[in-house]
Design an enzyme around this catalytic site. Structure first.
Site, PDB file in Angstrom:
ATOM      1  N   SER A 294       0.873  -1.168   0.000  1.00  0.00           N
ATOM      2  CA  SER A 294       0.000   0.000   0.000  1.00  0.00           C
ATOM      3  C   SER A 294       0.911   1.219   0.000  1.00  0.00           C
ATOM      4  O   SER A 294       1.798   1.340   0.852  1.00  0.00           O
ATOM      5  CB  SER A 294      -0.913  -0.012   1.228  1.00  0.00           C
ATOM      6  OG  SER A 294      -1.902   0.990   1.090  1.00  0.00           O
ATOM      7  N   GLU A 295       0.731   2.119  -0.963  1.00  0.00           N
ATOM      8  CA  GLU A 295       1.757   3.130  -1.206  1.00  0.00           C
ATOM      9  C   GLU A 295       1.840   4.207  -0.132  1.00  0.00           C
ATOM     10  O   GLU A 295       2.739   5.039  -0.166  1.00  0.00           O
ATOM     11  CB  GLU A 295       1.591   3.745  -2.606  1.00  0.00           C
ATOM     12  CG  GLU A 295       0.360   4.597  -2.818  1.00  0.00           C
ATOM     13  CD  GLU A 295      -0.792   3.801  -3.409  1.00  0.00           C
ATOM     14  OE1 GLU A 295      -0.828   2.559  -3.232  1.00  0.00           O
ATOM     15  OE2 GLU A 295      -1.671   4.412  -4.044  1.00  0.00           O
TER      16      GLU A 295
END
Lengths: 218, 233, 218, 233
Positions: free
Chosen positions: A45-46
């Protein structure tokens, strides 16, 4: 014809053992539900997490632990947390094997538009431009036509671009398509009950389809 | 060690005046400097340029500053959750510069690491590339993007010591460490302020050298933007 | 005339409360012994430590804890450890208030040579080039003349340069000198018992000295 | 999680063949991958290009590879403590490229962060600048330096888990995390290999995504280069 979950399920088959995968918002998020058993996959998840786990049980949500869609999530044994610079650092250096994201339009040379509609409120590109410019393997999950019934697989995008020449594969409710290096959409699989003609009619960009394109296996 | 402690948010932001450029940590409402935002609202400082990944929601986070028209320009990557933002943007009251999230993070890193510019492929061939230098390395095009130049960085950490060393908790880390490095003056609010020697030197995310002022915040609301849960079977 | 400890002691007076300081190898290392009481100073070691403490007690040395001179050291309460990229990141972004290092030569425009003698084995520049190119305030601690009796304060360096136009102040066994922005060495203080004439004789570069240059106060 | 565990150093380096470019972590003898260096000596792989801050001492660290003439080229910032190194350099047997320490670290970072080049003021006006692009930003000159392109990065951590997450101890961290990010294939040897879930996700220095192989090393010597102590009064 596939529903959203069907699209997600089909895309999940593209995920191989040992992949690090970034899932965008929308249909891509659903892909996590269909990752085959026995396959070891790590979701990035960035906002700064490797090893995204499922949603927390009721009452166990932690406001400090969210994904890039701002949803409360959990970690898994082996998760790692990092800052935004490192997160996009590993994206740019292609440590993420596969990126799955939605799109408004994809062109036959692999351009993608998914962040801005002129005249409408623009929310921003978030991490999408970084992801499409960097990822070595990008699959688009989207509806084949927009709400006005117009094809989203186009000769050229009409909306402002998110990235150029980057999309490798598209899965829609009608089928699975490769974006050919020389340009054009190559039909790989038809969705159950969908004919090549129906797909051709819904595809504005150049479509290559063999006579015997197989129907997707469930 | 050098003591960086100030009494509270009001003291920490006392010299933030009209027209300054601020970086504010957080992703969505996660890890935002709640106390400093409240103090900025109270101080009624205006014409701010705010660099932040998001712009809060209508009644929380940067939305509170927007509501009071204290922000002149917003530099962000995603501003989707805020009606007041949309109204001001469409009416022309608010300038907005949208930039890719990785570019945002890396322009902070560049400032903190003394690199005047960086190269990123994000935005090549899009309107983000307009007016920017494009350069090819090894067959791939990159945009040159400049380090941010912010007067103040305001970050929120979980724990911090009196020397300004910071430790972040879970994904509330996000932009906070890179912004902490990037401000000319960096203000850190922490949930728990501890004495030096309490934090393990091996596990400090932001060394105190980057932090100019630190204080223990209070009444953290830590609002959840998208509550998603599983039912217990 | 000052000995090495005298030079270190004089330089220590330049350190102000709240400074982050990087000390090079040699005389600069000795400066740590003379930091005035009541002054809070943090020493950076560029291998990745802020808050360098004294040498460990015998038997308490830790092979994992060294300074940039590879000496066993200790941490202090409030120390922080980081990697080499961050270490030079904070150096480049001028978070370190003062750098003190040795030199073979300094020119009257502030160039410094301290890493290479042609024809001799070259050990490398280590972090010196990064430090001199980045630091906002650099003091050189060195002998005024080399072993051959030649001045090390020169019109121009003869040895390969480490950095250009970067040295602000020099302390030698003979005195304290500012490097003037317009070029030249400005004598600020004479070492005890040293005359301006003696200093002039030992200085090959342009020397500016008032008639009443004070003698250093102990 | 993805399991990155290999049995030992021999297996970890099995595909390192003659002529490859290796990055090796460590500062002096602190935090060097002792097990992998020994395995490389045993494998007698030759014509290596080694990127490492230092080159070991005569009988330890990279000095062991030098002694066996396995290194063709050394890219380092400081090589002062090694007589065999000096002999090979002066005789022309060994190529040496000396680069500023911060440039070395930042070229690793660039590789790990997907940035093809960075700008640094280090070396401007010196022989390090020869043949390089110099560029002025805000009145100051910088050199453009390229990201490293190394076939393998070999690092040593204190603890690591089976997914490749690494934690370093004290100043043995040094170049290890930035090199871990920079290798096309990254090999990590650790003093203690633990199960996933053992390490705190908030305190992992190198996320496992950067690590391709991990094994528990043995018989760490951890030699001290400069023993400096105080007497107990």
């Amino acid at each position: 014809m596939l529903d959203k979950n069907g699209i997600a399920k089909r895309i999940a088959k593209e995920i191989k053992d040992g992949y690090y995968v970034n899932l965008g918002i929308g249909i891509p998020t659903l892909v996590a539900n269909y990752i085959p058993e026995g396959i070891n996959v790590v979701l990035q998840s960035e906002n700064g997490l490797l090893g995204m786990g499922p949603f927390p049980f009721e009452g166990e949500e932690d406001p400090d632990l969210i994904n890039a869609g701002k949803q409360t999530i959990t970690t898994l044994p082996g998760s790692a947390i990092f800052d935004s610079a490192m997160s996009f650092g590993m994206i740019r250096s292609q440590k993420i094997d596969l990126t799955i994201l939605g799109a408004m339009e994809v062109s036959e040379n692999g351009d993608i538009a998914n962040w801005k509609i002129p005249g409408k409120m623009v929310k921003g590109m978030g991490g999408a431009m970084d992801l499409v410019a960097s990822a070595k393997n990008i699959i688009v999950a989207m509806q084949h036509v927009n709400k006005a019934g117009e094809s989203k697989l186009l000769p050229a995008c009409t909306l402002p671009l998110t990235g150029i020449k980057c999309i490798k594969k598209i899965v829609t409710e009608l089928g699975v398509f490769d974006v050919l290096p020389e340009g054009g959409f190559k039909l790989l699989e038809r969705a159950p009950g969908v004919t090549v003609d129906e797909i051709r009619k819904a595809t504005a960009g150049k479509l290559y389809a063999d006579d015997d394109v197989p129907e997707m296996v469930g | 060690m050098i003591n960086k402690v100030v009494a509270n948010a009001d003291e920490a932001i006392a010299d933030i005046t009209n027209g300054k450029t601020l970086m504010l940590g957080g992703f969505g409402l996660c890890g935002i400097p709640e106390n400093c935002i409240s103090a900025l609202v109270k101080k009624e400082v205006k014409e701010l340029t705010c660099i932040s990944n998001n712009a809060g929601v209508d009644d929380f986070g940067l939305g509170l500053l927007l509501h009071k028209r204290q922000i002149k320009k917003m530099i962000a990557s995603y501003v989707g959750e805020n009606g007041e933002f949309e109204r001001q943007l469409l009416s022309g009251e608010l300038e907005v510069e949208l930039i890719p999230q990785g570019t945002l993070a890396t322009r902070c890193l560049a400032a903190g690491y003394g690199m005047p510019a960086i190269f990123t492929p994000a935005g090549v061939g899009t309107e983000v590339a307009e007016g920017k230098e494009t350069r090819n390395f090894n067959g791939k095009d990159y945009l040159m993007e400049y380090a941010f130049d912010a007067d103040f960085a305001i970050v929120k950490a979980w724990k911090g010591d009196t020397a300004g060393n910071l430790v972040f908790r879970s994904t509330s880390r996000n932009f906070n460490p890179v912004m902490a490095m990037a401000g000319k003056i960096t203000i850190a609010e922490v949930e728990e302020l501890v004495e030096v020697g309490t934090l393990d030197p091996d596990h400090i995310h932001t060394p105190g050298v980057y932090v100019h002022r630190i204080f223990q915040g209070k009444n953290y609301e830590k609002r959840i933007e998208q509550l998603t849960v599983r039912k217990v079977d």
